[in-house]
Enzyme design. Structure first.
Site, mmCIF file in Angstrom:
data_model
loop_
_atom_site.group_PDB
_atom_site.id
_atom_site.type_symbol
_atom_site.label_atom_id
_atom_site.label_comp_id
_atom_site.label_asym_id
_atom_site.label_seq_id
_atom_site.Cartn_x
_atom_site.Cartn_y
_atom_site.Cartn_z
ATOM 1 C CG PHE A 125 -8.342 9.101 5.730
ATOM 2 C CD1 PHE A 125 -8.586 9.850 6.877
ATOM 3 C CD2 PHE A 125 -9.075 7.939 5.541
ATOM 4 C CE1 PHE A 125 -9.525 9.451 7.807
ATOM 5 C CE2 PHE A 125 -10.017 7.535 6.461
ATOM 6 C CZ PHE A 125 -10.250 8.283 7.605
ATOM 7 C CE LYS A 126 -9.305 5.893 9.084
ATOM 8 N NZ LYS A 126 -9.702 4.606 9.553
ATOM 9 C CG ASP A 127 -0.553 6.288 5.729
ATOM 10 O OD1 ASP A 127 -0.319 5.509 6.664
ATOM 11 O OD2 ASP A 127 -0.634 5.934 4.540
#
Length: 498
Positions: free
Chosen positions: A112-114
């Site tokens: 999810f950091k993307d």
């Protein structure tokens, strides 16, 4: 829209300055002066719009010093079909009539950091130009696994930047480590730290507030910034996908405009769930924010008692991105719930630094409990939930998402609240191979190499190995160094050729 510091609310800076600087000089976090309000009619107007349109709508409410063209450049460069596999960017998966997963892991590093770190480099470079910055911007990152790779991937070979990532040497999965130490790019540097994530994060924070070192850097034409969720430029893009999840529910006819939903987030540093709180404060119809922790359950205890106490055993778990005892973004929540009392927040953070704990007032605790439910589960339950979800629904989830599902199930059992709920699915199950494959098949031989495991999991689950992970095979290790936490400044100097 101007931004204050959680420890100095007389400070007023633009969003560009907040993003470029990352952390306020006295150690506080930048927060917006107020939450921009969004009407139900505005939310309804976004139905059937693309993710990039929703992102422009949300970001324009906060980044008011960015021109429309600058915002479009940042958003359209970050959220492409080539990077995320479809225009949906963060598709919603229906598990049953009550439960949905918003899949936040379709980006280039499968986590999810993307969602934030694909856009942050563009926000940062635009911010640098807007503030007249001509020095080398050095991105300093502490990671519990996913932030590091996503930041490296986002910032690699971005002009005018250098990125240095520290990770706990025994606190990330093998795949996560391999993703980082094989990273391409002329401006990247990676080092392990002999300690846990909190050691790495504290080391980075000390460097940000070391005035003598910052002057030394300044004289060398270098300034620090952050890609951790302490940077508001990391936080605000995460608000977008909660709006997107609600809009997808509207499109699918699962809710009517104005119906409230619950949001479930596996969290360690409190950034992802804080973004959902920001969405709620803006007017998105969210009822309960369900905060899911693993055995490092400092947040669960805080939500239930009002006491934040990091003086406890640190557990290495099957959900390593949540193996955190100092949840930095909680400071932003406390600032809002204390009616922006910067002196009180400074006192809390001073107590945390000196004694490892603090206790909030009953008034603040009541506000916490009104908005949040806290729960946790251990590794045994995590594995059980992965197995049950796969066997019952044919849907494979990673360990962090399983923690969220377990806590959500517990919440429903305790409260009977079965309103539509969206669970943040934060990583591809392929990133946590050993834990996921042994949950699905308890007899699996984990002595096999990781690339064999990737193929075996693909066959067992009838899903595809993400190219970003399968493609790691044969890549050479570029960064094998590990330092003591006291040596982090020296490592930074080495990386910057000082």
């Amino acid at each position: 829209m101007l931004f204050n510091s959680t420890r100095n609310n007389t400070l007023k800076v633009s969003s560009a300055q907040a993003i470029k600087q990352g952390l306020s000089n006295e150690g506080g976090l930048f927060v917006p002066e107020f939450f921009p309000q969004v009407s139900l009619e505005e939310i309804n107007s976004l139905v059937n719009k693309k993710y990039v349109d929703i992102a422009k709508f949300v970001l324009s409410k906060y980044l008011t010093d960015f021109t429309e063209e600058e915002l479009e450049l940042c958003i359209n460069s970050a959220y492409t079909k080539e990077k995320f596999g479809s225009d949906k960017i963060a598709p919603l998966y229906k598990l049953n009539n009550d439960t949905f997963f918003i899949e936040l892991w379709h980006g280039p590093t499968c986590a999810f950091k993307d969602m934030a770190l694909q856009i942050l480099p563009y926000l940062l470079t635009v911010s640098a130009k807007k503030t007249g910055e001509d020095k080398l911007i050095t991105i300093l990152v502490a990671t519990s696994g996913d932030t590091g790779k996503a930041a490296l991937e986002g910032f690699k070979d971005v002009d005018g930047t250098k990125i240095i990532v520290f990770y706990p040497k025994d606190g990330v999965s093998d795949i996560q480590k391999l993703q980082m130490v094989t990273q391409a790019g002329e401006n990247v540097f990676v080092s392990g730290v002999d300690g846990n994530f909190d050691d790495a994060q504290n080391g980075v924070k000390k460097l940000f507030t070391d005035e003598d070192f910052k002057k030394e850097l300044f004289d060398s034409n270098i300034v620090f910034s952050s890609a951790n969720s302490i940077n508001f430029g990391r936080l605000v893009p995460q608000v977008v996908y909660y709006f997107s999840s609600y809009i997808q529910l509207l499109e699918n006819g699962m809710v009517s405009l104005g119906d409230k939903i619950n949001v479930v987030v596996p969290t360690g540093n409190f950034g992802n769930i804080l973004a959902a709180y920001y969405a709620k404060m803006m007017g998105l119809p969210i009822d309960k924010l369900i905060c899911a922790s693993n055995s490092n359950n400092v947040l669960t205890d805080f939500i239930n008692t009002g006491v934040y106490d990091k003086n406890r055993a640190f557990n290495l778990t099957s959900s390593p991105s949540m193996d955190i005892l100092i949840s930095s973004n909680l400071e932003r929540l406390l600032y809002e719930l204390s009616d922006k009392d910067d002196k009180l927040i400074t006192e809390y953070m001073s107590q945390l630094q000196s004694s490892g704990k603090y206790k909030v007032s009953d008034a603040i605790l009541n506000k916490v409990k009104t908005n949040f439910y806290g729960g946790y589960c251990d590794d045994t339950t995590t594995a059980k939930v992965i197995k049950e979800t796969f066997e019952s629904y044919g849907y494979l989830i990673d360990t962090h998402t399983a923690v969220a599902k377990a806590v959500y199930d517990k919440y429903v059992e305790e409260t009977g609240d079965k309103k539509i709920s969206v669970i943040a699915s934060t990583a591809s199950p392929y990133k946590f191979l050993n834990s996921v494959i042994t949950a699905v098949d308890e007899t699996y031989d984990t002595d096999k190499d990781d690339f064999t495991k990737l193929q075996d999991l693909s066959e067992k689950s009838n899903t595809s190995v993400p190219d970003a992970l399968g493609g790691l095979k044969g890549k050479s290790v570029r960064f094998s160094g590990v330092c003591e936490k006291e040596q982090m400044k020296d490592i930074v100097k080495t990386a910057l050729d000082m």
